[in-house]
Enzyme design. Structure first.
Site, PDB file in Angstrom:
ATOM      1  N   ILE B 140       0.945  -1.265  -0.090  1.00 57.34           N
ATOM      2  CA  ILE B 140       0.185   0.029  -0.003  1.00 57.34           C
ATOM      3  C   ILE B 140       0.790   1.134   0.003  1.00 57.34           C
ATOM      4  O   ILE B 140       0.428   2.462  -0.342  1.00 57.34           O
ATOM      5  CB  ILE B 140      -0.845   0.147   1.181  1.00 57.34           C
ATOM      6  CG1 ILE B 140      -0.387   0.095   2.327  1.00 57.34           C
ATOM      7  CG2 ILE B 140      -1.852  -1.061   1.191  1.00 57.34           C
ATOM      8  CD1 ILE B 140      -1.273   0.534   3.684  1.00 57.34           C
ATOM      9  N   ASP B 141       2.151   1.111   0.331  1.00 63.23           N
ATOM     10  CA  ASP B 141       3.010   2.246   0.450  1.00 63.23           C
ATOM     11  C   ASP B 141       3.292   2.708  -0.903  1.00 63.23           C
ATOM     12  O   ASP B 141       3.937   3.914  -1.208  1.00 63.23           O
ATOM     13  CB  ASP B 141       4.352   2.025   1.055  1.00 63.23           C
ATOM     14  CG  ASP B 141       3.844   1.690   2.565  1.00 63.23           C
ATOM     15  OD1 ASP B 141       2.857   2.252   3.313  1.00 63.23           O
ATOM     16  OD2 ASP B 141       4.766   1.142   3.406  1.00 63.23           O
ATOM     17  N   MET B 186      -1.512   6.167   6.756  1.00 64.01           N
ATOM     18  CA  MET B 186      -0.116   5.319   6.906  1.00 64.01           C
ATOM     19  C   MET B 186       0.958   5.636   5.797  1.00 64.01           C
ATOM     20  O   MET B 186       0.615   6.641   4.814  1.00 64.01           O
ATOM     21  CB  MET B 186      -0.397   3.875   6.809  1.00 64.01           C
ATOM     22  CG  MET B 186      -1.687   3.310   7.688  1.00 64.01           C
ATOM     23  SD  MET B 186      -1.997   1.780   7.690  1.00 64.01           S
ATOM     24  CE  MET B 186      -0.540   0.983   8.490  1.00 64.01           C
ATOM     25  N   ARG B 310      -6.042  -0.627   5.011  1.00 69.77           N
ATOM     26  CA  ARG B 310      -5.220  -1.488   4.140  1.00 69.77           C
ATOM     27  C   ARG B 310      -6.315  -2.747   4.060  1.00 69.77           C
ATOM     28  O   ARG B 310      -5.660  -3.877   3.630  1.00 69.77           O
ATOM     29  CB  ARG B 310      -3.842  -1.861   4.585  1.00 69.77           C
ATOM     30  CG  ARG B 310      -3.789  -2.621   5.880  1.00 69.77           C
ATOM     31  CD  ARG B 310      -2.171  -2.812   6.030  1.00 69.77           C
ATOM     32  NE  ARG B 310      -2.191  -3.794   7.052  1.00 69.77           N
ATOM     33  CZ  ARG B 310      -0.871  -3.978   8.070  1.00 69.77           C
ATOM     34  NH1 ARG B 310      -0.097  -3.236   7.718  1.00 69.77           N
ATOM     35  NH2 ARG B 310      -1.169  -4.993   8.955  1.00 69.77           N
TER      36      ARG B 310
END
Lengths: 420, 420
Positions: B140-141, B186, B310
């Site tokens: 997800i980053d 995040m 996420r």
């Protein structure tokens, strides 16, 4: 069926928004356009503050397509407020209503709003100003009396149940790294919303409610919270499963009525009604996460979706949206039938198949009454919901949800002589 | 096109889950069943830990319908891990692989996982054990190098963009009561996810990006954070709009590289790779909320959806899900073509219409490389995304999103002589 007054209809939205409060507004506008007794349809900008400041908006020009889009738009399109009227301000509002020939007033809101509604009706009666007043229930807290449930609750509950289910799977995936997740749910005084987090455990039928699926523990404010028991609960479940998913209401209190974690929190505010605005602080989940890490030396995280849970339009319950629209339509029908002084309610006819019909309760009774969760909706240990709550709440969130996958393949037999 | 080895294929999932990492797994299984070179299809239980402990699961029996359900199930169905292998543990893994005649290894993960993957390939080569190794990108980053973007990013970004848009409407509704919302996103080192929160501002075309829609400010970790400038930003926007919606990365740092709010945070942990697990703490949003309340005396709240972002399968980007499946299929195709030592990548062919094709990059290059946001994706003031980021990211979240309603009716002219 009495003859209605003839004049302008004013509608306002009050208190915390929901993902479907605009569906109620759309229902009001659509139905009002069908009746000749309404010489205009105005909206209050920011609820009763709009009446005080004479900030009104014309709503009659919204087309059917625009109203449908409105019914799918989160938050309060007219603007909302948390404003407690001073005694002398009620007169000002009646002045504004008189000036614009407002003869019908619909207020979409919760406890406090029904009180406002009721007092406007009373004051108008005393001062001889003829006006019909109807309340429309709205609150994610689900704490209004005399109605089976409140529009807005089902959608906020659905988000929370889905978020808990999915994040529970995340925790399970990461169980060799993470230990504990503590999710903080909104709902200061009542546990309706917190309890709904467990509805995602239900598989295909209400009775299929596996113990090991998230959440494993649910704490509602109706049951006094005990830190020792909490740590015991966590330790036991962690020993058995290797993970613990906790959902906790923002408003849990100890036996003495003291908010948990409160003493660690500085500078907490109060809203206009004198309620403590607990969610402005760091919150109870952050506090409990600290305790779990310190006392049990487990990896713990807290989740605090906060207002996302009452805004998220992607997770709306269609049952909730439909009912939100129906109570809006129902309020206008009551006005058109000459009625006043009531709040539209939902009366449940059956759980399965789920059926509700509209009814009405006196504003005087509803105003400021708060409906707590019945004790039988929580288990004896005070940390999980019961089948009777599931039967009550599951249809409101459009449950049971479609199943998620679980891999079914067998474990491959070991052949290596492992040293560790 | 070389001849593939003949033997068992093992697949594992690693690192933080995503809502679509199981789509990659489903793609791997479905495609592997079509090739005769794979004498078995096994899954690692909890990633590389499963290899160390010889915990493998048979995956061949999953039907097409079950794989479709798997592709719609959030989190890592095999179990994931954050485990950094010791030098001597690589040998143990090769032992387990030898014992089960594992000749193909697919690891679905991020930076650290590609490093693990690469070192297994290297060590196997040194010790003369023949095995083909392919990495599948997942994070997800969105911080993997050599690929246009990473599967998992689009879905986490979509949740965040939708949550920001909808909660922004909530704040707007309540602007006479609430002032500031600070949402913590995040993404410890890179701002890809935080930046995506602003994609919900886009209306119908990438160029329609209204300043007044939420969020009003976005802070990514690539740009040094300055508390004075932050308070200035808030004060100015609040003076103009009466509300401010801020999205802030969990990992913002000051000029000296110090995490913001860190000094207020006790007992923060580190993960197995030595990264600071910032999200275990109270977090930067809680800290900034305190500052805003103290310095500007505004009502402020923080939102911290954390892992929900996420996990949330209800908000998946279909583009992301499809691509996640494709990279899984692509990895197996590479193995069946005899290739090894690469990570499947996505190569963008055009923004509009959006088109990507699969390619491959050497694991040696990808391992531990971290892709930061290019400076031109953030505006000069360092507090909002640019059109070039919108063009990059919008297709990944299936944007632009359907429009929300705004009431169009005129304000009713004032007739009362208001005293306040």
């Amino acid at each position: 069926m009495a003859k209605p007054l003839r004049g302008v209809l004013v509608v306002g939205q009050s208190g915390g928004p929901t993902p479907v409060i605009n569906a109620s507004l759309a229902g009001v506008i659509a139905e009002a356009k069908r009746h000749k007794c309404f010489t205009g349809i105005y909206g209050l900008i920011h609820g009763i503050e709009g009446a005080l400041k004479e900030e009104l908006r014309d709503l009659e020009s919204e087309t059917a397509a625009e109203l449908d889009l409105l019914a799918h738009t989160p938050a309060s399109a007219l603007g909302s407020c948390r404003y407690k009227l001073e005694e002398d301000e009620y007169e000002l509002i009646l002045d504004v209503f008189r000036t614009h020939d407002v003869r019908h007033f619909i207020y979409i809101g919760g406890n406090d709003s029904m009180d406002t509604c009721h007092r406007i009706a009373e004051l108008a009666a005393i001062s001889g100003y003829k006006i019909q007043v109807i309340g429309v229930p709205k609150t994610i807290d689900n704490d209004l009396a005399y109605t089976d449930h409140c529009p807005g609750y089902g959608s906020a509950a659905r988000f929370l149940a889905l978020a808990t289910r999915d994040t529970g799977r995340d925790l399970e995936s990461m169980a060799t790294f993470d230990d504990v997740i503590i999710l903080e749910a909104m709902g200061r005084n009542t546990g309706w919303l917190t309890a709904a987090a467990a509805l995602g455990k239900v598989q295909t039928t209400p009775a299929a409610f596996p113990e090991d699926e998230a959440p494993h523990i649910v704490y509602v404010p109706e049951i006094p919270f005990d830190e020792e028991r909490f740590l015991d609960n966590i330790a036991h479940i962690h020993a058995r499963l290797g993970r613990v998913f906790v959902v906790v209401s923002e408003g849990i209190r100890d036996k003495a009525g003291q908010f948990i974690g409160q003493h660690k929190v500085a500078d907490s505010g109060r809203d206009a009604f004198g309620h403590l605005v607990h969610s402005l602080t760091t919150g109870v989940a952050a506090y409990l996460t600290d305790i779990v890490r310190e006392e049990l030396t487990l990896q713990a995280r807290f989740l605090r979706p906060g207002l996302i849970g009452r805004a998220m339009s992607s997770c709306v319950s269609e049952t909730d949206r439909q009912e939100a629209m129906q109570v809006g339509v129902g309020a206008v029908t009551l006005l058109a039938n000459g009625q006043s002084g009531g709040m539209v309610t939902l009366e449940r006819l059956s759980d399965d198949p789920y059926r509700c019909r509209l009814s009405v309760a006196p504003l005087a009774d509803v105003a400021n009454a708060e409906k707590l969760m019945p004790r039988e909706f929580v288990n004896d240990d005070g940390n999980m919901i019961t089948q009777s709550f599931i039967e009550y709440a599951l249809p409101l969130v459009d449950g049971p949800f479609p199943l998620l996958a679980r891999l079914k393949g067998e474990q491959i037999p070991r052949r290596t002589n492992l040293q560790n």
